[in-house]
Motif scaffolding. Structure first.
Motif, PDB file in Angstrom:
ATOM      1  N   TYR A 167       0.768  -1.240   0.000  1.00  0.00           N
ATOM      2  CA  TYR A 167       0.000   0.000   0.000  1.00  0.00           C
ATOM      3  C   TYR A 167       0.805   1.301   0.000  1.00  0.00           C
ATOM      4  CZ  TYR A 167      -3.641  -3.298   1.286  1.00  0.00           C
ATOM      5  OH  TYR A 167      -4.507  -4.358   1.292  1.00  0.00           O
ATOM      6  N   GLU A 168       2.098   1.243   0.249  1.00  0.00           N
ATOM      7  CA  GLU A 168       2.846   2.500   0.342  1.00  0.00           C
ATOM      8  C   GLU A 168       2.907   3.207  -1.021  1.00  0.00           C
ATOM      9  OE1 GLU A 168       6.322   3.701   3.118  1.00  0.00           O
ATOM     10  OE2 GLU A 168       7.200   2.786   1.315  1.00  0.00           O
ATOM     11  N   GLU A 169       2.605   4.506  -1.001  1.00  0.00           N
ATOM     12  CA  GLU A 169       2.669   5.344  -2.194  1.00  0.00           C
ATOM     13  C   GLU A 169       3.602   6.510  -1.875  1.00  0.00           C
ATOM     14  OE1 GLU A 169      -1.253   6.058  -4.151  1.00  0.00           O
ATOM     15  OE2 GLU A 169      -2.013   5.011  -2.379  1.00  0.00           O
ATOM     16  N   PRO A 170       4.883   6.393  -2.217  1.00  0.00           N
ATOM     17  CA  PRO A 170       5.874   7.400  -1.828  1.00  0.00           C
ATOM     18  C   PRO A 170       5.500   8.835  -2.218  1.00  0.00           C
ATOM     19  CG  PRO A 170       6.967   5.472  -2.719  1.00  0.00           C
ATOM     20  CD  PRO A 170       5.493   5.279  -2.943  1.00  0.00           C
ATOM     21  N   HIS A 171       4.835   9.007  -3.347  1.00  0.00           N
ATOM     22  CA  HIS A 171       4.466  10.355  -3.791  1.00  0.00           C
ATOM     23  C   HIS A 171       3.259  10.922  -3.036  1.00  0.00           C
ATOM     24  CE1 HIS A 171       1.938   7.630  -6.118  1.00  0.00           C
ATOM     25  NE2 HIS A 171       1.111   8.641  -6.321  1.00  0.00           N
ATOM     26  N   ARG A 172       2.544  10.080  -2.294  1.00  0.00           N
ATOM     27  CA  ARG A 172       1.346  10.542  -1.584  1.00  0.00           C
ATOM     28  C   ARG A 172       1.465  10.473  -0.067  1.00  0.00           C
ATOM     29  NH1 ARG A 172      -3.937   7.869  -3.754  1.00  0.00           N
ATOM     30  NH2 ARG A 172      -4.797   9.484  -2.443  1.00  0.00           N
ATOM     31  N   LYS A 173       2.447   9.746   0.451  1.00  0.00           N
ATOM     32  CA  LYS A 173       2.492   9.577   1.915  1.00  0.00           C
ATOM     33  C   LYS A 173       2.868  10.889   2.594  1.00  0.00           C
ATOM     34  CE  LYS A 173       7.038   7.621   2.775  1.00  0.00           C
ATOM     35  NZ  LYS A 173       7.743   6.466   3.287  1.00  0.00           N
ATOM     36  N   LEU A 174       2.332  11.053   3.804  1.00  0.00           N
ATOM     37  CA  LEU A 174       2.504  12.290   4.555  1.00  0.00           C
ATOM     38  C   LEU A 174       3.896  12.405   5.159  1.00  0.00           C
ATOM     39  CD1 LEU A 174      -0.895  12.460   6.476  1.00  0.00           C
ATOM     40  CD2 LEU A 174      -0.287  13.538   4.302  1.00  0.00           C
ATOM     41  N   GLY A 175       4.386  13.644   5.217  1.00  0.00           N
ATOM     42  CA  GLY A 175       5.664  13.922   5.853  1.00  0.00           C
ATOM     43  C   GLY A 175       5.505  14.028   7.358  1.00  0.00           C
ATOM     44  N   MET A 176       6.638  14.080   8.051  1.00  0.00           N
ATOM     45  CA  MET A 176       6.652  14.117   9.512  1.00  0.00           C
ATOM     46  C   MET A 176       5.880  15.312  10.090  1.00  0.00           C
ATOM     47  SD  MET A 176       8.127  12.024  11.675  1.00  0.00           S
ATOM     48  CE  MET A 176       9.746  11.478  11.247  1.00  0.00           C
ATOM     49  N   ASP A 177       5.863  16.437   9.389  1.00  0.00           N
ATOM     50  CA  ASP A 177       5.240  17.661   9.911  1.00  0.00           C
ATOM     51  C   ASP A 177       3.797  17.853   9.449  1.00  0.00           C
ATOM     52  OD1 ASP A 177       5.817  18.127   7.266  1.00  0.00           O
ATOM     53  OD2 ASP A 177       6.683  20.116   7.587  1.00  0.00           O
ATOM     54  N   ALA A 178       3.191  16.871   8.830  1.00  0.00           N
ATOM     55  CA  ALA A 178       1.846  17.010   8.266  1.00  0.00           C
ATOM     56  C   ALA A 178       0.796  17.347   9.323  1.00  0.00           C
ATOM     57  CB  ALA A 178       1.449  15.740   7.522  1.00  0.00           C
ATOM     58  N   ALA A 179       0.869  16.749  10.494  1.00  0.00           N
ATOM     59  CA  ALA A 179      -0.124  17.016  11.542  1.00  0.00           C
ATOM     60  C   ALA A 179      -0.022  18.457  12.024  1.00  0.00           C
ATOM     61  CB  ALA A 179       0.048  16.044  12.708  1.00  0.00           C
TER      62      ALA A 179
END
Length: 202
Positions: A167-179
């Motif tokens: 399921y991992e999508e590197p172009h869509r996954k959230l970065g560490m600071d997203a929250a």
């Protein structure tokens, strides 16, 4: 003069009737708006495990939710290891796992004991007949949203390798600071950020 007086009285009565109608219509519209908003907004209570909103819109004292997330989305960790809690809220594994109190270091032996003591309005809590970690949508969501949540709640990443591979999508996954970025954007609408929770099993 008498005729002028009658015409004035007629105009005044028309004006007061029109005002009365306008006032009543405005009051009815405000009442209807409040009822519609309450229906749209629904209950503001959230599942004590995964944080999903209660989906009941009627007047009620017992909450329910038909769209549970993984408890890790709400900061729950496995007691002792601090690993992300990746079992469905309704799974028997989650029902049998110990839960730390929201108010102290007390550890309840099961979900039911925790809910009885701290969230009785969520009882009875649904239980699935089979062991189920999560469906594919939840697995994909966790894999691609996990980085900021692991950081926010100090969880150990125990995401199964097969979930990541599938399921991992590197172009869509959230970065560490997203929250943090999401909270900053929401603050202009009156959102008040929660402080990160402390303690195991939470």
């Amino acid at each position: 003069a008498h005729e002028l007086g009658l015409q004035m009285a007629e105009l005044l009565s028309k004006t007061s009737v029109e005002n009365l109608v306008a006032e009543r219509l405005e009051g009815a519209l405000q009442k209807q708006e409040a009822q519609v908003w309450a229906l749209v907004k629904g209950c503001s209570c959230a599942c004590p495990c995964c944080g999903s909103k209660c989906d009941r819109v009627d007047s009620h004292t017992a909450h329910r939710c038909g769209h549970h997330l993984l408890p890790a989305f709400n900061g729950w960790r496995i007691a002792g290891s601090c690993e992300a809690a990746l079992d469905s809220c309704r799974s028997s594994k989650n029902h049998n796992a110990s839960k730390r109190s929201n108010f102290s270091d007390h550890l309840y032996p099961t979900l039911e004991e925790y809910l009885k003591a701290e969230h009785p309005e969520w009882l009875p809590f649904p239980l699935e007949d089979r062991e189920l970690l999560a469906d594919s949508v939840l697995k994909a969501a966790w894999v691609n949203c996990r980085a900021p949540l692991l950081f926010r709640y100090a969880m150990v990443d125990n995401t199964p390798a097969e979930w990541i591979a599938a399921y991992e999508e590197p172009h869509r996954k959230l970065g560490m600071d997203a929250a943090d970025k999401a909270e900053e954007r929401l603050m202009k609408y009156g959102y008040v950020p929660e402080h990160a929770r402390d303690g195991d099993s939470r």
